[in-house]
Design a protein around this motif. Structure first.
Motif, PDB file in Angstrom:
ATOM      1  N   GLY A  49      25.892 114.153 -18.245  1.00 27.77           N
ATOM      2  CA  GLY A  49      25.671 114.120 -17.108  1.00 27.77           C
ATOM      3  C   GLY A  49      26.762 113.880 -16.127  1.00 27.77           C
ATOM      4  N   ALA A  50      26.422 113.979 -14.937  1.00 27.26           N
ATOM      5  CA  ALA A  50      27.467 113.739 -13.757  1.00 27.26           C
ATOM      6  C   ALA A  50      26.660 113.084 -12.659  1.00 27.26           C
ATOM      7  CB  ALA A  50      28.008 114.889 -13.495  1.00 27.26           C
ATOM      8  N   LYS A  51      27.473 112.298 -12.040  1.00 21.88           N
ATOM      9  CA  LYS A  51      26.926 111.617 -10.377  1.00 21.88           C
ATOM     10  C   LYS A  51      27.922 111.940  -9.433  1.00 21.88           C
ATOM     11  CE  LYS A  51      25.205 107.313 -13.110  1.00 21.88           C
ATOM     12  NZ  LYS A  51      25.168 106.269 -13.236  1.00 21.88           N
ATOM     13  N   VAL A  52      27.217 112.046  -8.232  1.00 23.85           N
ATOM     14  CA  VAL A  52      28.145 112.142  -7.149  1.00 23.85           C
ATOM     15  C   VAL A  52      27.537 111.403  -6.059  1.00 23.85           C
ATOM     16  CG1 VAL A  52      28.642 114.021  -5.244  1.00 23.85           C
ATOM     17  CG2 VAL A  52      28.504 114.788  -7.661  1.00 23.85           C
TER      18      VAL A  52
ATOM     19  N   PRO B  89      12.726 118.490 -32.056  1.00 24.24           N
ATOM     20  CA  PRO B  89      13.866 118.228 -31.298  1.00 24.24           C
ATOM     21  C   PRO B  89      13.794 119.029 -29.896  1.00 24.24           C
ATOM     22  CG  PRO B  89      14.316 119.398 -33.426  1.00 24.24           C
ATOM     23  CD  PRO B  89      12.919 118.988 -33.453  1.00 24.24           C
ATOM     24  N   HIS B  90      14.431 118.457 -28.900  1.00 18.74           N
ATOM     25  CA  HIS B  90      14.295 119.313 -27.638  1.00 18.74           C
ATOM     26  C   HIS B  90      15.214 118.740 -26.737  1.00 18.74           C
ATOM     27  CE1 HIS B  90      11.595 115.747 -27.204  1.00 18.74           C
ATOM     28  NE2 HIS B  90      12.205 115.767 -25.899  1.00 18.74           N
ATOM     29  N   PHE B  91      15.532 119.658 -25.754  1.00 19.33           N
ATOM     30  CA  PHE B  91      16.506 118.868 -24.685  1.00 19.33           C
ATOM     31  C   PHE B  91      15.469 118.489 -23.560  1.00 19.33           C
ATOM     32  CE2 PHE B  91      19.760 122.050 -26.827  1.00 19.33           C
ATOM     33  CZ  PHE B  91      20.599 121.036 -26.764  1.00 19.33           C
ATOM     34  N   GLN B  92      16.128 117.424 -22.885  1.00 19.92           N
ATOM     35  CA  GLN B  92      15.232 117.056 -21.695  1.00 19.92           C
ATOM     36  C   GLN B  92      16.301 116.923 -20.545  1.00 19.92           C
ATOM     37  OE1 GLN B  92      13.751 113.060 -21.251  1.00 19.92           O
ATOM     38  NE2 GLN B  92      12.017 113.771 -20.146  1.00 19.92           N
ATOM     39  N   HIS B  93      16.203 118.046 -19.723  1.00 23.03           N
ATOM     40  CA  HIS B  93      17.185 117.810 -18.396  1.00 23.03           C
ATOM     41  C   HIS B  93      16.530 117.277 -17.440  1.00 23.03           C
ATOM     42  CE1 HIS B  93      18.550 121.173 -20.897  1.00 23.03           C
ATOM     43  NE2 HIS B  93      17.685 122.112 -20.903  1.00 23.03           N
ATOM     44  N   SER B  94      17.242 116.616 -16.322  1.00 23.13           N
ATOM     45  CA  SER B  94      16.749 115.907 -15.462  1.00 23.13           C
ATOM     46  C   SER B  94      17.794 115.943 -13.861  1.00 23.13           C
ATOM     47  CB  SER B  94      16.435 114.563 -15.634  1.00 23.13           C
ATOM     48  OG  SER B  94      17.434 113.869 -16.053  1.00 23.13           O
TER      49      SER B  94
ATOM     50  N   GLN C 142      21.678 115.554 -15.480  1.00 16.65           N
ATOM     51  CA  GLN C 142      22.032 115.229 -17.154  1.00 16.65           C
ATOM     52  C   GLN C 142      21.060 116.050 -17.977  1.00 16.65           C
ATOM     53  OE1 GLN C 142      21.119 110.872 -17.305  1.00 16.65           O
ATOM     54  NE2 GLN C 142      19.336 111.433 -18.277  1.00 16.65           N
ATOM     55  N   THR C 143      21.708 116.242 -19.222  1.00 14.47           N
ATOM     56  CA  THR C 143      21.031 116.966 -20.260  1.00 14.47           C
ATOM     57  C   THR C 143      21.079 115.903 -21.651  1.00 14.47           C
ATOM     58  OG1 THR C 143      21.371 119.100 -19.498  1.00 14.47           O
ATOM     59  CG2 THR C 143      21.026 118.849 -21.835  1.00 14.47           C
ATOM     60  N   VAL C 144      20.122 115.640 -22.149  1.00 12.59           N
ATOM     61  CA  VAL C 144      19.998 114.655 -23.208  1.00 12.59           C
ATOM     62  C   VAL C 144      19.192 115.627 -24.337  1.00 12.59           C
ATOM     63  CG1 VAL C 144      19.037 112.670 -24.160  1.00 12.59           C
ATOM     64  CG2 VAL C 144      19.597 112.754 -21.746  1.00 12.59           C
ATOM     65  N   TYR C 145      20.068 115.569 -25.536  1.00 13.68           N
ATOM     66  CA  TYR C 145      19.162 116.123 -26.567  1.00 13.68           C
ATOM     67  C   TYR C 145      18.539 114.857 -27.401  1.00 13.68           C
ATOM     68  CZ  TYR C 145      18.908 117.843 -31.514  1.00 13.68           C
ATOM     69  OH  TYR C 145      18.422 118.102 -32.794  1.00 13.68           O
ATOM     70  N   LYS C 146      17.407 115.257 -27.859  1.00 14.20           N
ATOM     71  CA  LYS C 146      16.581 114.256 -28.338  1.00 14.20           C
ATOM     72  C   LYS C 146      16.161 114.871 -29.776  1.00 14.20           C
ATOM     73  CE  LYS C 146      14.509 112.097 -24.492  1.00 14.20           C
ATOM     74  NZ  LYS C 146      13.122 111.698 -23.739  1.00 14.20           N
TER      75      LYS C 146
END
Length: 469
Positions: free
Chosen positions: A169-172, A196-201, A183-187
């Motif tokens: 992920g990244a913060k500004v 399994p899936h990707f959760q983007h936020s 951010q993108t998290v693989y679960k």
């Protein structure tokens, strides 16, 4: 893993991070985030999943195909709470909801509810390279629990299960407290029913937790003057006159001054603060309370009658006069217009000088050998002697006679007496008071030169005149 086990795991993780790590962010250690999330099953290499053309999917296939594969709701669907642990690590707990209507290219007959709670640790990637930047990427690792609703109308049935999370992920930060993050998290799941899936936020994030009572931008825990608006350079303490000296150490806190003088002004730059400077507009010396002494005589110019010429205090700073040039100043000279030694208060030593003159004249009167008769040519010398004695008629004089060693000692003594009596009678005849005269003969006993030569014997045949009390 059942729901109870998952809850126990999450509790343990929260407790672990709470007691084993502490915040090194000295300002706002807490971060809350509100945002949206999307769930995508398609690019996770699920066994048996194929594309619309019947081709098996692979890792990261159509990763950004939002329209065909992303499951999302057009409203805030994610809430997170994070805490900074250090410049490298932070921890975050997040809850999210969603609706699953797409399983890859398969559209479900009825949407299924999706709920997740995750506990992740984030690592600041910039620390790997030792850089500071407005862009703050981070790596993600942690655990989660996913609960999905089931509906008999759907061919695909989902199960609840704990997940192993990883991602980036990244913060500004847009300001000291507000920022955005994505951010993108693989679960990953270890059972067949939780896919399994990707959760983007993406979230809007807010920092909080610091308190600044005086609103000077320095939080109270770091502010040495928490109730007074101050400067960061002085740890939150004020510098009212902005002279670079904090008020608590500034002896003149409301007047711009010099750091070297503890914040007090020095208008003439002489190193003496104005408050202690008796001459604040004229450069002077600290020894004279900041006043000038141009001639260096120890008297300040404003009190010196002669500021450009050194002189004593007794003469108001002016040089002492010495009218007769004898080295004794007029103020101490008893005879300021007559040169004399300091030992005689500047007056001439009359007795000494007169005695020397009389003896000089008397010595020049030479007698005929073996006789009390002097040569006529010395008569003028005796006139001068008489004139001087009459000028100092308050003095008494002794006429002393001496001879060479020619003849017997007794004869020479007698001759010296005869010679001084001769001089006495001549001086009396010239007007000198006989009562002021005395005579004494010494014969050959006090020579002033050798008797082995004619010249020496002539000098020994002499008359001296002394002043007596």
């Amino acid at each position: 893993m059942n729901i109870l086990s998952a809850k126990n795991l999450i509790f343990c993780l929260v407790l672990f991070f709470s007691i084993s790590m502490f915040s090194q962010d000295k300002d706002n250690p807490w971060v809350i985030g509100v945002g949206v999330n999307a769930v995508d099953f398609y690019p996770t290499n699920i066994k048996g999943m194929t594309s619309s053309a019947g081709v098996p999917t692979q890792w990261y296939d159509q990763f950004f195909n939002l329209n065909d594969h992303y499951n999302y709701i057009g409203a805030p669907t994610k809430l997170s709470l994070g805490r900074y642990l250090s410049e490298s690590f932070s921890v975050e707990i997040a809850g999210s909801i969603n609706k699953i209507s797409k399983f890859g290219d398969i559209k479900l007959a009825e949407s299924v509810s999706y709920m997740a709670i995750d506990l992740n640790a984030n690592y600041n990637i910039n620390k790997l390279f030792g850089i500071e930047s407005w862009f703050k990427p981070y790596a993600i690792g942690g655990f989660g629990f996913n609960a999905k609703g089931n509906d008999s109308k759907n061919d695909i049935q989902f199960e609840n299960y704990g997940s192993l999370n990883s991602g980036v992920g990244a913060k500004v930060w847009l300001s000291n407290r507000v920022g955005i993050k994505a951010q993108t998290v693989y679960k990953h799941f270890f059972n067949d029913g939780s896919f399994p899936h990707f959760q983007h936020s993406a979230s809007l994030i807010f920092k909080f937790g610091g308190y600044d009572a005086d609103n000077d931008g320095i939080y109270d825990k770091n502010d040495k003057c928490p109730d007074d608006f101050g400067l960061a350079i002085f740890n939150g303490c004020p510098d009212t006159d902005e002279d670079g000296v904090v008020d608590s150490e500034d002896e003149c806190p409301k007047t711009y001054g010099s750091i070297a003088l503890k914040g007090c002004p020095d208008s003439d730059n002489d190193g003496v603060p104005d408050a202690k400077d008796n001459c604040p507009t004229y450069p002077g010396s600290p020894e004279l309370n900041g006043c000038p002494d141009t001639d260096g005589d120890g008297i300040i110019d404003m009190r010196d009658a002669c500021p450009n010429a050194a002189g004593p205090i007794a003469n108001q700073g002016c040089p002492e006069l010495d009218s007769d040039g004898d080295g004794v100043i007029d103020r101490l000279d008893a005879c300021k217009f007559e040169a004399g030694p300091a030992s005689n208060n500047g007056c001439p030593n009359i007795k000494k000088d007169l005695e020397a003159k009389l003896t000089e004249l008397a010595n020049s009167v030479l007698f005929i050998s073996g006789s009390n008769m002097y040569y006529v040519k010395y008569e003028s010398k005796l006139d001068e002697i008489a004139k001087l004695m009459k000028s100092y008629n308050n003095l008494k004089f002794q006429i002393r006679g001496h001879t060479d060693n020619v003849g017997s000692e007794e004869a020479n003594y007698k001759l010296s007496i005869e010679r001084v009596n001769k001089i006495l009678s001549v001086l009396v005849s010239k007007g000198v008071n006989q009562m002021d005269l005395d005579v004494k003969g010494f014969g050959e006993t006090m020579p002033i030169d050798t008797n082995d030569t004619a010249e020496g014997r002539a000098r020994n045949r002499r008359v001296e005149i002394k002043i007596i009390d």
